[in-house]
Design a protein around this motif. Sequence first.
Motif, PDB file in Angstrom:
ATOM      1  N   LYS A 536       0.845  -1.179   0.000  1.00 19.32           N
ATOM      2  CA  LYS A 536       0.000   0.000   0.000  1.00 19.32           C
ATOM      3  C   LYS A 536       0.885   1.234   0.000  1.00 19.32           C
ATOM      4  N   VAL A 537       0.670   2.090  -0.970  1.00 22.37           N
ATOM      5  CA  VAL A 537       1.391   3.348  -1.072  1.00 22.37           C
ATOM      6  C   VAL A 537       0.369   4.460  -1.230  1.00 22.37           C
ATOM      7  N   ASP A 538       0.255   5.283  -0.184  1.00 21.76           N
ATOM      8  CA  ASP A 538      -0.761   6.330  -0.164  1.00 21.76           C
ATOM      9  C   ASP A 538      -2.135   5.702  -0.429  1.00 21.76           C
ATOM     10  N   GLY A 539      -2.820   6.102  -1.486  1.00 24.25           N
ATOM     11  CA  GLY A 539      -4.150   5.566  -1.759  1.00 24.25           C
ATOM     12  C   GLY A 539      -4.163   4.379  -2.689  1.00 24.25           C
ATOM     13  N   PHE A 540      -2.975   3.839  -3.013  1.00 25.05           N
ATOM     14  CA  PHE A 540      -2.891   2.731  -3.962  1.00 25.05           C
ATOM     15  C   PHE A 540      -2.549   1.442  -3.226  1.00 25.05           C
ATOM     16  N   ARG A 541      -3.361   0.406  -3.449  1.00 25.46           N
ATOM     17  CA  ARG A 541      -3.129  -0.904  -2.849  1.00 25.46           C
ATOM     18  C   ARG A 541      -3.102  -1.945  -3.953  1.00 25.46           C
TER      19      ARG A 541
END
Length: 731
Positions: A536-541
């Motif tokens: 998960k990076v910020d709003g991206f999973r």
Amino acid sequence: MLRKTQIALALGMAWGLNPHAALAQQTPATANDVTQLKEITVTSTRTERSVDRVPNTVTVTSAAKMQQDGARDIKDIFNNEIDVSVRAAPTRFTAAGSATGRAGNEGINIRGLEGNQVLMMVDGVRVPNSFSFGAFATGRGDFLEIDGIKAVEVLRGPTSTQFGSDGLAGAVSFRTLDPSDLLKPGQSFGGFARSGYASIDRSWASTLGLAGKSGQWQGLLLGSYRKGHEVENKADNDAPNITRTKPNPADYDNQYVLGKALFAIDGTQTLGASVELQKRKQTTDVLSGRSVPPLVSTSTLDLDARDQTERNKLSLEHRFKDLNGSWIQRAETQVYWQDAKVRQFSAEDRNTAADRTRDNSYNTKVIGLSTQMESNVSGALDQRLSYGFDWSRSEVTGVRDGTVAPFGETFPTKPFPDTTYTIAGAFVQDEIETGAVSIIPGLRFDHYKLAPSASGYIGGAVATLSDQAVTPRLGVVWQLTPGFTPYGQVAKGFRAPTPDQVNNGFTNLASGYTSIGNAKLKAERADSVEIGFRGKVDGFRYSVAAFDNSYKDFISQQVMSGSGTATDPMIFQYINLAKAQIRGAEARAEWQIDQQWQANAGIAYTKGDSEVGGVKTPLDTINPVKLVAGLRYDTANWGARLNVQHHQRKDADRIAPAATPQFAPGAYTVVDLGASWKPMANLTITANLNNLLDAKYWRWSDVRGLADNSTVKDAYTAPGRTAQVSVRYDF
């Protein structure tokens, strides 16, 4: 079929469907709520654990998501899953020959295996097995009513270390609502009322749920009623005979009651009781069972069917939780009783031959005990030990009855002897946390016994079967960075033979065949490896997984001897024959673009073969490549959703050879739209328009086995454009 380079590219770039959160509240939530709430699974390790910290693939679908999608049954629940499907053939059965469609929603397919090879549970109690004998066929999906469900967990890979027999392909756990799911913070009384209409089967559904608490008590009472008709398709031939391709007229109603009571003994202990009552009835005018002129003596003039499915369950629970406990911090014990019945009645009016009926039943009554404890061990390594045992005893019976029995038979008769099926297992698991690495070993021992009764059984000698199984499992999760967490798991599984496979007796000398039991049947076995990574990076999973599942000792009914004459009949027997291998890869991801917009997509590729005597044959239960993508917009008062599915064609070289080649449906794309609106705080209106472009297509899961030269292919088409709307009020 996609080329390997295409698959690799798709997996590298795909956005996959994110597992939907198990919401604490039943109230419909926005996409942002779903993203922010922590996703917890209790199926993967039988302990509460984030889905991002388990060593295999688990998805959790909430009640809010099911309601937003307008789901009516388990087929709708898994519609957007990339590696899960539900088979439901059209109702084109006959009185004494074909069982096509008689089983309804037959069962769940996970990564290429289905039926009784997938473990299904409701609150830890197994859903009865499916059964098939000639024109008599029972499914598993119609034992469930989803209006009482708060979350559905799908666990991929063998689950015998956690739950014992049956979960060769995986497990599906349905968890019902608790009083706290209906009560808002500070409420002592609350609930909801919901009503909806679905054009796909012209069905109306209404649900009323009430919950309250007073002092040490909490309670819940929920009732649901659903009434509808046959599921539509894209055919246009409404002839009242075997050439018909439009659905046969049907009427069904489903009644469901869920009740729960909880009593808090003190701050650490709770007693609970729950009851589930379900009854489903369906009548079908089987116009497709009528003969086409010119008529002969045995031609069918009319065929009517009445089917009934019931499942009644009672359970008592004790829960203990004390995080400061000296040795045991958590313990749960459940005692349960479940009675499930299927009855199928057919009445056939024949031309000049004697009219005949069939009245078949299949019953499973089970009592069981399950207990589990947890102990936290602090030291050089943080560990959570979980251990316990499960025991159940099932009484499985079946009866074939009616008038004008087949030549050489008399009614009533039993397709297998009444059987007591006992299974007991003990397990231990350690969740070891060392820095960023979680190591999760587990081990289970099971003993099972099938004890038949010869009373009333005329199929021949009966045999008792008992055996045991040891199933280890090892999983590792390495949280290298928040954006990259690799994991892996190695697991074994088994599925014990069913009563009708160990003992079955049927003789038809006029047709030159007979069937016999096998007291030496062995359990089917599984060896599974899954590796993957997620992050998960910020709003991206995202998550990517690859798996390799090997199976052996598959149980298959084979001709053991005989030439097929009355004096030398063919002898059929269930034996351990085939082995199989299923491999595949999946990718999932989700992008929370901002507070309102969210995008997701996913892809799954699976390939599998069975092997007998060194000859490999494609597994027909493997679904073609599936790609899904979605976009949604949500605000506090309204939202909109767009979902797109693309299914690759079923390649002819991936279909098992047959005397008559099977029909291979082509590729197709389906577009669905959805919207929700909250005109006031407690009122939610949801609408869905499915198959927006009114595409005509065939699902491989529903059509497989159909001959390519069939003249009624359109009878197997999926529904065209359909609409669904529901209104829910929370109080």
